[in-house]
Design a protein around this motif. Structure first.
Motif, PDB file in Angstrom:
ATOM      1  N   GLY A  66      38.620  41.194  53.754  1.00 13.49           N
ATOM      2  CA  GLY A  66      38.646  41.572  55.122  1.00 13.49           C
ATOM      3  C   GLY A  66      40.082  42.075  55.626  1.00 13.49           C
ATOM      4  O   GLY A  66      40.246  42.727  56.770  1.00 13.49           O
ATOM      5  N   LEU A  67      41.215  41.761  54.824  1.00 10.50           N
ATOM      6  CA  LEU A  67      42.367  42.315  54.977  1.00 10.50           C
ATOM      7  C   LEU A  67      42.570  44.010  55.283  1.00 10.50           C
ATOM      8  O   LEU A  67      43.162  44.480  55.894  1.00 10.50           O
ATOM      9  N   SER A  68      41.376  44.609  54.756  1.00 11.94           N
ATOM     10  CA  SER A  68      41.348  46.083  54.944  1.00 11.94           C
ATOM     11  C   SER A  68      40.801  46.699  56.338  1.00 11.94           C
ATOM     12  O   SER A  68      41.657  47.800  56.574  1.00 11.94           O
ATOM     13  N   GLN A  69      40.530  45.744  57.058  1.00 10.90           N
ATOM     14  CA  GLN A  69      40.403  46.186  58.394  1.00 10.90           C
ATOM     15  C   GLN A  69      41.404  45.696  59.278  1.00 10.90           C
ATOM     16  O   GLN A  69      41.735  46.563  60.155  1.00 10.90           O
ATOM     17  N   ARG A  70      42.105  44.694  59.035  1.00  8.91           N
ATOM     18  CA  ARG A  70      43.185  44.198  59.787  1.00  8.91           C
ATOM     19  C   ARG A  70      44.396  44.866  59.368  1.00  8.91           C
ATOM     20  O   ARG A  70      45.359  45.036  60.407  1.00  8.91           O
ATOM     21  N   ASN A  71      44.902  45.018  58.193  1.00  9.31           N
ATOM     22  CA  ASN A  71      45.868  45.688  57.856  1.00  9.31           C
ATOM     23  C   ASN A  71      45.709  46.304  56.529  1.00  9.31           C
ATOM     24  O   ASN A  71      46.290  45.736  55.526  1.00  9.31           O
ATOM     25  N   PRO A  72      45.265  47.424  56.512  1.00  8.70           N
ATOM     26  CA  PRO A  72      44.791  48.170  55.464  1.00  8.70           C
ATOM     27  C   PRO A  72      46.153  48.751  54.543  1.00  8.70           C
ATOM     28  O   PRO A  72      46.232  48.851  53.248  1.00  8.70           O
ATOM     29  N   GLU A  73      47.258  48.913  55.183  1.00  8.16           N
ATOM     30  CA  GLU A  73      48.524  49.182  54.581  1.00  8.16           C
ATOM     31  C   GLU A  73      49.038  48.147  53.568  1.00  8.16           C
ATOM     32  O   GLU A  73      49.438  48.233  52.285  1.00  8.16           O
ATOM     33  N   LEU A  74      48.985  46.917  54.199  1.00  3.46           N
ATOM     34  CA  LEU A  74      49.326  45.737  53.345  1.00  3.46           C
ATOM     35  C   LEU A  74      48.436  45.709  52.262  1.00  3.46           C
ATOM     36  O   LEU A  74      48.993  45.355  51.237  1.00  3.46           O
ATOM     37  N   LEU A  75      47.138  45.644  52.363  1.00  3.14           N
ATOM     38  CA  LEU A  75      46.150  45.628  51.195  1.00  3.14           C
ATOM     39  C   LEU A  75      46.640  46.417  50.247  1.00  3.14           C
ATOM     40  O   LEU A  75      46.698  46.103  48.967  1.00  3.14           O
ATOM     41  N   ALA A  76      46.748  47.834  50.519  1.00  4.58           N
ATOM     42  CA  ALA A  76      46.947  48.771  49.604  1.00  4.58           C
ATOM     43  C   ALA A  76      48.337  48.484  48.664  1.00  4.58           C
ATOM     44  O   ALA A  76      48.334  48.631  47.547  1.00  4.58           O
ATOM     45  N   ASP A  77      49.206  47.962  49.518  1.00  4.28           N
ATOM     46  CA  ASP A  77      50.516  47.733  48.976  1.00  4.28           C
ATOM     47  C   ASP A  77      50.455  46.439  47.914  1.00  4.28           C
ATOM     48  O   ASP A  77      50.862  46.648  46.834  1.00  4.28           O
ATOM     49  N   ILE A  78      49.523  45.647  48.189  1.00  5.04           N
ATOM     50  CA  ILE A  78      49.445  44.403  47.537  1.00  5.04           C
ATOM     51  C   ILE A  78      48.600  44.859  46.089  1.00  5.04           C
ATOM     52  O   ILE A  78      49.114  44.503  45.184  1.00  5.04           O
ATOM     53  N   MET A  79      47.487  45.629  46.226  1.00 11.28           N
ATOM     54  CA  MET A  79      46.971  45.950  45.197  1.00 11.28           C
ATOM     55  C   MET A  79      47.587  46.907  44.420  1.00 11.28           C
ATOM     56  O   MET A  79      47.486  47.055  42.920  1.00 11.28           O
ATOM     57  N   LYS A  80      48.200  47.942  45.009  1.00  4.83           N
ATOM     58  CA  LYS A  80      49.164  48.749  44.342  1.00  4.83           C
ATOM     59  C   LYS A  80      50.109  47.915  43.291  1.00  4.83           C
ATOM     60  O   LYS A  80      50.500  48.260  42.026  1.00  4.83           O
ATOM     61  N   PHE A  81      50.716  47.019  43.892  1.00  7.12           N
ATOM     62  CA  PHE A  81      51.832  46.161  43.276  1.00  7.12           C
ATOM     63  C   PHE A  81      51.151  45.426  41.841  1.00  7.12           C
ATOM     64  O   PHE A  81      51.664  45.289  41.036  1.00  7.12           O
ATOM     65  N   ALA A  82      49.872  44.901  42.234  1.00  8.79           N
ATOM     66  CA  ALA A  82      49.242  44.247  41.255  1.00  8.79           C
ATOM     67  C   ALA A  82      48.711  45.107  40.137  1.00  8.79           C
ATOM     68  O   ALA A  82      49.072  44.799  38.795  1.00  8.79           O
ATOM     69  N   GLU A  83      48.357  46.194  40.338  1.00 11.99           N
ATOM     70  CA  GLU A  83      47.897  47.428  39.158  1.00 11.99           C
ATOM     71  C   GLU A  83      49.123  48.083  38.760  1.00 11.99           C
ATOM     72  O   GLU A  83      49.018  47.950  37.455  1.00 11.99           O
ATOM     73  N   ASP A  84      50.314  48.395  39.516  1.00  7.96           N
ATOM     74  CA  ASP A  84      51.408  48.711  38.835  1.00  7.96           C
ATOM     75  C   ASP A  84      52.053  47.799  37.610  1.00  7.96           C
ATOM     76  O   ASP A  84      52.582  48.382  36.861  1.00  7.96           O
ATOM     77  N   ASN A  85      51.855  46.567  37.960  1.00 10.04           N
ATOM     78  CA  ASN A  85      52.486  45.423  37.101  1.00 10.04           C
ATOM     79  C   ASN A  85      51.610  44.861  36.245  1.00 10.04           C
ATOM     80  O   ASN A  85      51.870  43.825  35.609  1.00 10.04           O
TER      81      ASN A  85
END
Length: 107
Positions: A66-85
């Protein structure tokens, strides 16, 4: 569906896809404090959508979809961090009705 239902969250483990531990070890606390606030008792209160947890003795970050509705940029950053690492990411399939499903400990 609420953010508390099990299929509405991801678990990001502090472990790489090859099984080794990710360093620095405080990455979960750094990310989870991005939405945390201090209560009137001066204690840190984690947001319900981004929380550190210990699951099966492993430090994890639990992120509500549900973070995708409230703060999509933060969710994208978290998922990118996880995938990049190359961190392990999985949907949360735990039953929250079980008292020992999540171990809560100070991190």
């Amino acid at each position: 569906m609420s953010v508390y239902e099990s299929d509405d969250r991801w678990i990001i483990e502090g472990v790489l896809t090859d099984g080794s531990r990710f360093r620095p070890s405080d990455w979960i606390e750094r990310i989870s404090t991005s939405l945390a606030t201090f209560g009137q008792d001066h204690r840190l209160r984690y947001d319900s959508e981004v929380q550190p947890r210990v699951i099966h003795r492993q430090k994890c970050l639990v992120v509500a979809k549900g973070l995708s509705q409230r703060n999509p940029e933060l969710l994208a950053d978290i998922m990118k961090f996880a995938e990049d690492n190359q961190l392990r990411i999985q949907e949360d399939r735990r039953s929250l009705d079980l008292p020992n499903a999540v171990e809560r400990r100070g991190m």
